[in-house]
Design an enzyme around this catalytic site. Structure first.
Site, mmCIF file in Angstrom:
data_model
loop_
_atom_site.group_PDB
_atom_site.id
_atom_site.type_symbol
_atom_site.label_atom_id
_atom_site.label_comp_id
_atom_site.label_asym_id
_atom_site.label_seq_id
_atom_site.Cartn_x
_atom_site.Cartn_y
_atom_site.Cartn_z
ATOM 1 N N ASP A 259 -1.230 -6.303 26.723
ATOM 2 C CA ASP A 259 -0.531 -6.882 25.583
ATOM 3 C C ASP A 259 -1.431 -7.994 25.016
ATOM 4 O O ASP A 259 -2.422 -8.403 25.635
ATOM 5 C CB ASP A 259 0.861 -7.410 25.965
ATOM 6 C CG ASP A 259 1.759 -7.495 24.727
ATOM 7 O OD1 ASP A 259 1.223 -7.588 23.601
ATOM 8 O OD2 ASP A 259 2.990 -7.472 24.871
HETATM 9 C C1 BGC Z 1 3.726 -7.715 21.515
HETATM 10 C C2 BGC Z 1 3.339 -6.262 21.531
HETATM 11 C C3 BGC Z 1 2.508 -5.922 20.341
HETATM 12 C C4 BGC Z 1 1.300 -6.825 20.318
HETATM 13 C C5 BGC Z 1 0.350 -6.535 19.176
HETATM 14 C C6 BGC Z 1 2.553 -8.615 21.269
HETATM 15 O O1 BGC Z 1 2.941 -9.923 21.045
HETATM 16 O O2 BGC Z 1 4.351 -8.042 22.733
HETATM 17 O O3 BGC Z 1 4.483 -5.462 21.577
HETATM 18 O O4 BGC Z 1 2.128 -4.579 20.351
HETATM 19 O O5 BGC Z 1 1.747 -8.169 20.203
HETATM 20 O O6 BGC Z 1 0.916 -6.814 17.973
#
Ligand code: BGC
Length: 733
Positions: A259
């Site tokens: 993530d």
């Molecule tokens: C989220 C993810 C997301 C990523 C990229 C993160 O803060 O938890 O679900 O895909 O950002 O945008």
């Protein structure tokens, strides 16, 4: 050579030529908005980047892709990753709403359109589906998943992967999908986003992992590791999850991305000592690509150089990334044709699908005295009241950055479109609502902080709304949450309707006008103070660009609501977590002693899982099991006749639940094991069949530490929600 060997051959060939820096480059995803000391062009030319996050300008995507393919030494194309969660330009209902359609075919079509629009703009990788089970409505990200149930969650996960990726990886007009957030994110303590999750292995394997496994079976190309600690080990450094379960047990051949910033955050968690240790731990746990923290880029080489990290480990991490790019056909077709974009985005067909999706996602929660559908002859003046009634942005919800609020048909507009001059419509906002603590996503979504009303303004607007209600034949009261009140970093402690909305409902109800409450929200909210004041409640969630038209279709009866809840609807936040598939206790709910597990409130939900009303009625009959006994490994068949006994066409979601009476572990009182949404004309009857095989009747036993199918007695229920009463029994021998 067979296709797999060909891919391996091409990967080997590239790997042989790659420097350590280029290998680490493939493991690196740079974030568009993350400040960097080196210009992105230099990084791309030097092969220091495998993927770019959040870039959505097609011209810039093409420019960088040309640079990667034509100016980097090995000509390896880039992956452009974005959160295409419920639409790209054409915004569809939020995922929780889509799941409430109980219609995997619809969900697949929706995500295929999302993929088509995104890929036209150069996005070739979406960070979806989000398949986290959520049993606590306080958790803001409940909106991004399919709800509380692993069986439904698995079906929706499969549909989304098929929609995004198409028949196979590299299908034209499709994108690479990513099952996230592996795993257990939805079980955050107290529903607080990013907080630790504690899940015993049985719960993890029986409830939280099945949708991920289903995504894998559907061919999902990538997984995303979650942010939080799972059982005291951050998911992004969790060898049990990433190595043992995902790769060894499930034989996953794609790659894992962390993530955003989660690799670097292993140090923030107090798990890794420093960034170098964080890079080492994430990579060796099984995270192939570092999203946006540059920890791999800046610190992995040091571990190779000091001898603690063999290059072979890096090679193994790079392999599936290269293989994926090859399988996607990216080397052959790296660019997009910008002249085609306008032809593909926001087409009438896409909007039509958005309208159907919003219709099919809506759930009718209450309809006393058959107030709905509305009748033109008895409603000549309509008051549309509430902070969500004429909002464009809030019908979109979070993860709708490429959506355009001006595309949205609000509920006021949708009602106007429907009734023209036949009904006089007037609108009053009534109250304003806002977050107490701001969200960092507001800036990303282009949401400015509203200037709060003065007390005098608040009183005047409140009074205007009540006065309007009093002189109208009927009130459509649209309440709920702003887009920024659910989603990431949008957990809520109380589940109460924000601001003065309860007061507004009560004041409008005091005018004695009939009220239809339309809910626009991303999670179940506390309705206990308003439910008795309103005869009808239609849950439409954040319904997307065509939300207003869909709501009008439903209120005026051109469509009949057929969606069902995929979460148990709590009476208050104090009941969370709440889910229907709980275990029996020494004092079951059916015991004569049982009243409630709380002394101040019923412990049952306000609306049960699987619940939703219709404008018509259905009768179930002829329920039968093809046999009363089966051997382990065999399949039993359940069938039931369902008839539309009302006067309107309508859809019913037929559901099957089972329960294992005894065994090596306590089993939930009931578990969904089959469902099917059927359309029935008035008087029409259909027979629906379900199979109960080893897949449905096995579970991961904490006492055996493995999957088992046990020779026991089972209950089975069939009906239109989790309160289903048509009951049968069978034995597995
Ligand atoms: C989220 C993810 C997301 C990523 C990229 C993160 O803060 O938890 O679900 O895909 O950002 O945008």
């Amino acid at each position: 050579m067979d296709p797999i060997e060909q891919v391996t051959d091409r990967v080997n060939n590239l790997l042989r030529q790659m420097t350590l820096e280029e290998k680490i480059g493939q493991l690196t995803q740079l974030g568009q908005y993350i400040p960097d000391t080196v210009p992105i062009d230099d990084r791309v030319r030097r092969g220091q980047v495998g993927s770019i996050l959040w870039l959505s300008d097609p011209a810039e995507i093409n420019r960088l892709q040309h640079m990667a393919v034509e100016q980097s030494r090995l000509h390896i194309p880039l992956l452009f990753g974005l959160d295409v969660i419920h639409g790209f330009r054409t915004i569809f209902p939020i995922p929780l709403a889509l799941a409430a359609s109980w219609d995997p075919e619809l969900v697949e079509k929706v995500q295929a359109v999302a993929a088509r629009e995104a890929s036209a703009c150069g996005i070739n990788w979406t960070f979806a589906p989000m398949v986290d089970i959520a049993r606590d409505a306080r958790w803001g990200r409940i909106i991004e998943g399919a709800g509380e149930d692993p069986f439904l969650g698995a079906a929706i996960a499969r549909a989304q992967v098929r929609g995004f990726q198409g028949a196979e990886m590299g299908s034209p007009g499709h994108v690479l999908a990513c099952a996230k957030h592996f795993a257990g994110y939805g079980a955050a303590d107290g529903g607080r986003d990013y907080d630790s999750a504690y899940l015993p292995e049985g719960l993890l394997r029986n409830v939280y992992l099945p949708p991920f496994h289903a995504a894998l079976e559907a061919g999902v190309g990538t997984f995303m590791s979650a942010y939080m600690d799972l059982n005291d080990v951050p998911a992004t450094g969790n060898r049990f999850l990433l190595e043992q379960v995902l790769r060894r047990e499930w034989n996953f051949r794609g790659f894992v991305v962390s993530d955003a910033a989660a690799v670097g955050d292993l140090a923030t968690h107090g798990f890794a000592r420093d960034p170098q240790d964080a890079a080492f731990r994430a990579l060796t746990a099984g995270v192939n690509m570092d999203m946006a923290s540059r920890t791999y880029l800046e610190h992995l080489a040091a571990s190779v150089q000091n001898g603690s990290l063999p290059v072979a480990v890096i090679d193994e991490a790079v392999r599936p990334i290269l293989a994926t790019k090859i399988q996607m056909g990216l080397f052959e077709h790296p660019y997009i044709d910008e002249s085609q974009i306008q032809r593909i985005l926001d087409t009438p067909e896409h909007r039509q699908l958005a309208r159907i999706a919003a219709q099919r996602s809506a759930v009718l929660l209450r309809n006393e005295g058959q107030l709905l559908p509305l009748k033109m002859q008895s409603v000549k003046s309509l008051a549309v009241i509430g902070p969500l009634a004429d909002s464009q942005q809030d019908l979109l919800s979070s993860w709708a950055m490429q959506g355009n609020p001006t595309d949205v048909v609000t509920i006021v507009q949708g009602l106007h479109n429907k009734v023209g001059s036949n009904v006089q419509i007037e609108y009053a906002q009534g109250v304003e609502i806002s977050r107490q603590y701001p969200s960092m996503f507001d800036a990303l979504m282009g949401r400015s902080q509203p200037v709060p009303w003065t007390d005098a303004q608040s009183q005047a607007e409140f009074g205007r709304a009540v006065e309007l209600a009093g002189r109208s034949d009927l009130v459509v009261l649209v309440v709920g949450e702003l887009a920024n009140m659910s989603g990431e970093l949008a957990s809520q402690s109380s589940l109460d309707l924000p601001g003065r909305q309860v007061e507004l409902v009560k004041a409008v109800a005091a005018t004695s006008r009939p009220i239809v409450l339309v809910l626009v929200n991303g999670r179940p909210l506390n309705l206990s103070q308003v439910v008795e004041h309103v005869p009808a409640i239609l849950e439409v969630w954040h319904p997307g660009v065509e939300g207003g038209n869909a709501v009008a279709d439903l209120l005026w009866g051109d469509m009949t609501p057929g969606g069902k809840l995929t979460v148990s609807w709590p009476r208050s936040a104090g009941q969370c977590p709440i889910y229907y598939a709980h275990n029996l206790t020494h004092q079951p709910d059916t015991s004569p002693m049982f009243t409630s597990r709380y002394w101040d409130m019923a412990s049952s939900p306000l609306y049960p899982f699987g619940f939703g009303l219709s404008y018509t009625t259905f009768a179930y009959s002829n329920v039968c099991l093809d046999r009363a006994e089966a051997r382990r490994g065999e399949t039993l068949n359940v069938s039931v006749d369902v008839e539309n006994t009302g006067e309107r066409p309508g859809d019913e979601v037929v559901q099957v639940y089972s329960h294992q009476r005894a065994g090596s572990a306590s089993r939930p009182v009931q578990e969904l094991k089959g469902f099917c949404r059927i359309a029935l004309a008035p008087g029409e009857k259909k027979t629906v069949q379900f199979a109960l095989g080893p897949g449905e009747l096995s579970f991961w036993s904490p006492t055996e530490s493995k999957w088992v199918q046990e020779a026991e007695t089972f209950d089975v229920w069939v009906g239109g929600d989790s309160m289903a009463t048509l009951h049968m029994m069978f034995k597995i021998v």
